[in-house]
Design a protein around this motif. Structure first.
Motif, PDB file in Angstrom:
ATOM      1  N   PHE A 113       1.258  14.249   1.578  1.00  0.00           N
ATOM      2  CA  PHE A 113       2.569  14.789   1.950  1.00  0.00           C
ATOM      3  C   PHE A 113       2.389  15.577   3.244  1.00  0.00           C
ATOM      4  O   PHE A 113       1.550  16.465   3.313  1.00  0.00           O
ATOM      5  N   VAL A 114       3.197  15.250   4.259  1.00  0.00           N
ATOM      6  CA  VAL A 114       3.082  15.929   5.551  1.00  0.00           C
ATOM      7  C   VAL A 114       3.848  17.239   5.482  1.00  0.00           C
ATOM      8  O   VAL A 114       4.928  17.302   4.886  1.00  0.00           O
ATOM      9  N   LYS A 115       3.292  18.292   6.096  1.00  0.00           N
ATOM     10  CA  LYS A 115       4.012  19.574   6.102  1.00  0.00           C
ATOM     11  C   LYS A 115       5.107  19.515   7.165  1.00  0.00           C
ATOM     12  O   LYS A 115       4.838  19.161   8.323  1.00  0.00           O
ATOM     13  N   GLY A 116       6.332  19.819   6.786  1.00  0.00           N
ATOM     14  CA  GLY A 116       7.452  19.785   7.735  1.00  0.00           C
ATOM     15  C   GLY A 116       8.753  19.880   6.957  1.00  0.00           C
ATOM     16  O   GLY A 116       8.734  20.040   5.732  1.00  0.00           O
ATOM     17  N   ASP A 117       9.877  19.831   7.663  1.00  0.00           N
ATOM     18  CA  ASP A 117      11.158  19.857   6.964  1.00  0.00           C
ATOM     19  C   ASP A 117      12.193  19.037   7.721  1.00  0.00           C
ATOM     20  O   ASP A 117      11.850  18.363   8.693  1.00  0.00           O
ATOM     21  N   PHE A 118      13.453  19.132   7.274  1.00  0.00           N
ATOM     22  CA  PHE A 118      14.534  18.306   7.828  1.00  0.00           C
ATOM     23  C   PHE A 118      14.638  18.365   9.353  1.00  0.00           C
ATOM     24  O   PHE A 118      15.076  17.409   9.978  1.00  0.00           O
ATOM     25  N   LEU A 119      14.282  19.521   9.914  1.00  0.00           N
ATOM     26  CA  LEU A 119      14.455  19.670  11.358  1.00  0.00           C
ATOM     27  C   LEU A 119      13.134  19.693  12.113  1.00  0.00           C
ATOM     28  O   LEU A 119      13.113  19.590  13.333  1.00  0.00           O
TER      29      LEU A 119
END
Ligand SMILES: Cc1ncc(COP(=O)(O)O)c(C=O)c1O
Length: 503
Positions: A91-97
């Motif tokens: 799972f890559v660390k990040g979010d919607f933006l």
């Protein structure tokens, strides 16, 4: 993602699966049908998939099981650990933006989009425009509300039940109204559909809004009901307005089909030639424009000046043939030209693809009318009639010609009705498909042009009017029938030949 949310995710991580699988009574209604909803969402995903907020990986697993290439992007360390463990992928660390991905076919998210404010939702959707492939889609499974009142009633309801966490959640997070989601999607250039899955969740799909190009406008013409002519009991009369094709006539269907099938068979080099009264030439000029081909047309001089000007405007090269030598001579000339210049002769009068060009016309009529009892169409090459007759086998099939045409064994002669009338039996026109031939005089045809304008507000060419004369004659013998008449083109291309008899 803001800090308070990160704290919430931390708390949620270990309890999340209990809630979604129905163990937490407060969230029972939110996650009713969870399995089914995820399966429905996964069904819509295709190709390379970017999944935002995969949480503990339940949807990720379904996407992986479909054999899709999935990039899960998750901000919470705790969720990521559980999700990676459950799915076996990173799972890559990040979010919607905040993410780093180029091109994907699907962006998907379940129960997470509501963490974004409406303003952030808009920013996110705009950002996704550039990474989504042309036919790509965004799939959002999440709680939205149908109205403000509904949202308030739900909050009141769960407050009464004493569901503190759920009520806090409903007040804190940014669950939008459906109309707000629709607006956000539209403003950012998407088409939007949504399907309600349980009391809370809607499965929403966003696709790039597509615009047609001018040359896409062939087919899907309107069908209108004519109600101002006297008809027997239960008879309904419908007219298919083929002037609504981009080139203004039924012949666009033929031209685009003939050029496409010749291209598919590798028969065209760079020039196309045809003999035509004009409408086929206009359609061919448009189809040639689409494929960067040169068009030469042989036109008997008598035919409408307007049609000839339109062909020229679309880039066609026009060669006139003497009116008295008729269409047969124009055809011979076109054939010879093709031989001399290594051009492709579309040969509408003998090309067996001609009737096949009207399959879609038949399907459109079938879809609009349902039960077609009588079909009425004129014959120039005979392609329109033959194409329709093959489809509407059970219908009463009426073919229309002007006086001076040979279908009902008359002599070849002059007529003013333009676009229909044959000098020799068309090769693909099968006699067994014809129930009746109606021969219409110039006088009756042109009178009907004027009547149609005055009675129905329809400005049509003389072949349309002749077809209507034939339909009305046949309609006298029946009750309770649906009659469909083809109107091949409009009056405006015959103004110079004084179609309305107005000085
Ligand atoms: C105005 C008009 N009506 C009717 C027709 C007849 O169509 P088809 O050649 O398919 O018989 C044509 C053909 O050129 C036309 O231009």
């Amino acid at each position: 993602m803001t800090l308070p949310f990160m704290e919430i995710f931390k708390e949620w991580a270990s309890d999340y699966d209990n809630a979604v699988f129905g163990q937490n009574p407060e969230y029972y209604d939110v996650f009713v049908n969870y399995d089914f909803m995820l399966r429905e969402a996964a069904k819509k995903a295709e190709g390379k998939v970017l999944e935002f907020g995969p949480g503990t990986g339940n949807l990720t697993n379904l996407l992986l099981a479909k054999g899709l290439d999935v990039i899960p992007v998750e901000p919470s360390d705790e969720m990521r650990a559980i999700g990676e463990n459950k799915t076996g992928v990173e799972f890559v660390k990040g979010d919607f933006l905040n993410f780093n991905v180029d091109q994907v076919d699907t962006i998907i998210t379940s129960y997470a989009f509501h963490h974004l404010t409406d303003e952030e939702k808009l920013i996110a959707l705009k950002k996704y425009k550039s990474i989504l492939t042309e036919n790509g889609k965004i799939i959002i499974l999440d709680t939205i509300f149908n109205s403000k009142e509904e949202k308030q009633q739900m909050i009141n309801h769960y407050e009464l039940l004493g569901y503190k966490s759920l009520v806090e959640d409903l007040n804190r997070e940014y669950y939008p109204l459906k109309e707000t989601m629709e607006d956000i999607a539209r403003i950012s250039g998407y088409d939007y559909t949504s399907q309600q899955m349980n009391r809370f969740a809607h499965l929403q799909v966003l696709t790039h809004k597509k615009f047609l190009k001018p040359l896409d406008l062939v087919g899907n013409t309107p069908l209108v009901e004519l109600t101002n002519f006297e008809l027997n009991k239960g008879v309904r009369l419908f007219a298919k307005l083929e002037s609504y094709n981009i080139g203004g006539s039924v012949k666009d269907r033929l031209a685009f089909n003939l050029i496409q099938s010749a291209i598919d068979h590798g028969e065209i080099r760079d020039e196309v030639v045809e003999a035509t009264a004009g409408n086929t030439g206009i359609g061919l000029a448009l189809a040639c424009l689409q494929h960067d081909l040169q068009l030469t047309v042989f036109v008997p001089e008598k035919f409408s000046v307007e049609k000839q000007q339109l062909m020229k405007a679309l880039g066609a090269n026009i060669i006139h043939t003497p009116t008295e030598k008729g269409m047969t001579y124009a055809r011979e000339q076109a054939e010879q030209y093709a031989k001399d210049n290594n051009a492709y002769y579309t040969n509408q009068f003998e090309n067996l693809s001609n009737p096949l060009s009207y399959d879609q016309l038949a399907q459109e009529i079938q879809a609009d009318v349902g039960k077609v009892d009588m079909i009425v169409a004129g014959a120039g090459s005979g392609g329109t009639f033959e194409g329709l007759a093959r489809h509407f086998k059970e219908a009463h099939k009426v073919i229309v010609e002007p006086e001076g045409s040979i279908l009902s064994c008359g002599e070849v002669g002059n007529h003013r009705i333009e676009g229909i009338g044959v000098e020799q039996w068309p090769v693909f026109l099968s006699k067994s498909n014809i129930d009746v031939v109606e021969s219409i005089s110039d006088e009756d045809g042109f009178q009907m042009v004027t009547e149609l304008a005055k009675n129905e507000g329809l400005l049509v060419g003389s072949s349309s009017a002749a077809a209507l004369c034939a339909a009305l004659k046949q309609a006298q013998h029946v009750t309770d029938k649906n009659i469909v008449v083809i109107f091949p083109d409009a009056a405006e291309r015959y103004i110079s030949s004084n179609i309305f008899n107005i000085n």
